[in-house]
Scaffold this active site. Structure first.
Site, PDB file in Angstrom:
ATOM      1  CB  ILE A  82     -23.026   7.846  22.321  1.00  5.51           C
ATOM      2  CG1 ILE A  82     -24.175   8.746  21.856  1.00  5.51           C
ATOM      3  CG2 ILE A  82     -22.803   7.990  23.803  1.00  5.51           C
ATOM      4  CD1 ILE A  82     -25.528   8.416  22.513  1.00  5.51           C
ATOM      5  CB  SER A  83     -20.740  12.252  19.195  1.00  5.44           C
ATOM      6  OG  SER A  83     -19.915  11.580  18.278  1.00  5.44           O
ATOM      7  CD  GLN A  84     -18.709  17.389  23.383  1.00  8.39           C
ATOM      8  OE1 GLN A  84     -17.524  17.096  23.406  1.00  8.39           O
ATOM      9  NE2 GLN A  84     -19.200  18.467  23.952  1.00  8.39           N
ATOM     10  N   PRO A  85     -23.438  15.666  22.873  1.00  9.05           N
ATOM     11  CG  PRO A  85     -25.242  15.638  24.369  1.00  9.05           C
ATOM     12  CD  PRO A  85     -23.774  15.341  24.283  1.00  9.05           C
TER      13      PRO A  85
ATOM     14  NE  ARG B 282     -25.931  11.941  24.160  1.00  5.75           N
ATOM     15  CZ  ARG B 282     -24.899  12.002  24.993  1.00  5.75           C
ATOM     16  NH1 ARG B 282     -25.085  12.328  26.264  1.00  5.75           N
ATOM     17  NH2 ARG B 282     -23.677  11.750  24.564  1.00  5.75           N
TER      18      ARG B 282
END
Length: 213
Positions: A63-66, A37
């Protein structure tokens, strides 16, 4: 920037956190443990890449959180060689996770800057989606339909009817619905005209863009 043993250790810690938060799909967890990431982030954020947080990327997007990536991926129930339509390529991180899970990914991005970046970047990592395109996510990709599943990675006020039409019977559409805050929503296509709807609580996404540029 390289992918080091330290980065792998941080990914392993992230996977442990995601398990604690309720992610159980082993293929999702394995993909997150393998995809670097930190390489998808601007260098100023790279040291924080394995925190469970969203970060800004180019063109005013994120970028979305995991956890969000893992949660949406788990809802899709991806099987190897499934045709998956992704609305909102963004940084390409969600694309990479789906590819690592064995999906044939067709992804569409509304921001030309991001589309160009990701088209060059993903192959450098050895990640090859089936099809990347620049265009209006609301319209989907009718020429490549139908899809086993569809994932929308931006908040939408409604479920675009073209996406529902491009989903196979038995297929799953995962979409965050709402304006300021979104409710993670799963539609399962039961037959030509009927969909089963499930809701999974509140998330926050950037808005899905239509007819821009």
């Amino acid at each position: 920037m390289k992918d080091t043993a330290k980065h792998q250790g941080l990914r392993n810690q992230l996977v442990s956190q995601l398990k604690e938060k309720g992610i159980t799909d082993l293929r999702v967890l394995d993909a997150i443990s393998r995809i670097p990431r930190h390489l998808f982030l601007e260098s100023s954020f790279a040291d924080f890449a394995y925190q469970d947080k969203a970060f800004p990327i180019a063109a005013g997007q994120t970028i979305s959180q995991p956890f969000t990536v893992a949660f949406q991926s788990q809802l899709l129930q991806v099987k190897k060689d499934d045709k998956v339509l992704e609305i909102g390529t963004g940084s390409g991180y969600q694309t990479a996770i789906l590819c690592a899970m064995g999906a044939k990914v067709y992804s569409i991005e509304r921001q030309n800057e991001l589309f160009k970046q990701t088209s060059v970047f993903l192959p450098k990592l050895g990640i090859r989606p089936k099809h990347l395109s620049f265009g209006d996510g609301y319209k989907g990709l009718p020429n490549h339909a139908p899809f086993d599943s569809i994932i929308v990675t931006a908040g939408a006020p409604i479920i675009p009817s073209p996406l529902m039409a491009q989903l196979k019977v038995g297929g799953r559409l995962v979409i965050p619905l709402g304006n300021e805050h979104q409710i993670m929503t799963l539609l399962i296509r039961k037959n030509e005209t009927q969909f089963e709807k499930h809701e999974f609580g509140e998330f926050r996404f950037v808005p899905l863009l239509e007819n821009k540029n």
